[in-house]
Motif scaffolding. Structure first.
Motif, short mmCIF file in Angstrom:
data_model
loop_
_atom_site.label_atom_id
_atom_site.label_comp_id
_atom_site.label_asym_id
_atom_site.label_seq_id
_atom_site.Cartn_x
_atom_site.Cartn_y
_atom_site.Cartn_z
N UNK A 1 -0.82 9.83 -12.34
CA UNK A 1 -1.97 9.07 -12.64
C UNK A 1 -1.66 7.84 -13.78
N UNK A 2 -0.85 8.36 -14.46
CA UNK A 2 -0.44 7.22 -15.48
C UNK A 2 0.66 6.31 -15.10
N UNK A 3 1.06 6.43 -13.85
CA UNK A 3 2.16 5.46 -13.53
C UNK A 3 1.32 4.16 -13.17
N UNK B 1 0.89 -1.21 0.03
CA UNK B 1 -0.05 0.04 0.16
C UNK B 1 0.98 1.31 0.10
N UNK B 2 2.23 1.31 0.06
CA UNK B 2 2.98 2.43 0.11
C UNK B 2 2.82 3.06 -1.15
N UNK B 3 2.65 2.34 -2.48
CA UNK B 3 2.61 2.85 -3.67
C UNK B 3 1.31 3.67 -3.60
N UNK B 4 0.07 3.29 -3.25
CA UNK B 4 -0.97 3.96 -3.38
C UNK B 4 -0.96 5.32 -2.35
N UNK B 5 -0.29 5.15 -1.32
CA UNK B 5 -0.41 6.18 -0.36
C UNK B 5 0.63 7.41 -1.12
N UNK C 1 1.57 12.48 -4.03
CA UNK C 1 2.43 13.12 -5.31
C UNK C 1 1.28 13.78 -6.35
N UNK C 2 0.18 13.04 -6.51
CA UNK C 2 -0.91 13.47 -7.22
C UNK C 2 -1.27 15.16 -6.98
#
Length: 89
Positions: free
Chosen positions: A20-22, A3-7, A12-13
């Protein structure tokens, strides 16, 4: 991936709409490997990016060569093991 990626993406968004494209899935050219120290290291196109044994120690050793108060230009963050120790300088 965890979940680090999502957080991180949500944080960063706020500053860049392009994240959003990552993709959450890593490309096949990147391999993540756990090290004996418990930290992760990365292989990029079969080139080791950080220490295979203790990447955090490697980051501290890198930062120890920076003189206190000096300006630093980083051309790559890697996994960021050197960032905190450099900022502490």
């Amino acid at each position: 991936m965890n979940n680090y990626f999502k957080k991180n993406i949500l944080l960063v968004e706020q500053h860049s709409p392009y994240v959003r494209d990552l993709l959450e899935e890593l490309p096949p050219s990147i391999k993540v490997q756990a090290t004996p120290s418990g930290d992760n290291t990365v292989w990029l196109n079969n080139t080791l990016i950080h220490s295979m044994y203790d990447p955090a120690k490697e980051g501290r050793a890198f930062a120890s060569k920076v003189k206190t108060g000096s300006q630093v230009f980083l051309y790559g963050f890697g996994l960021g093991y050197h960032i905190g120790p450099i900022l502490n300088k």
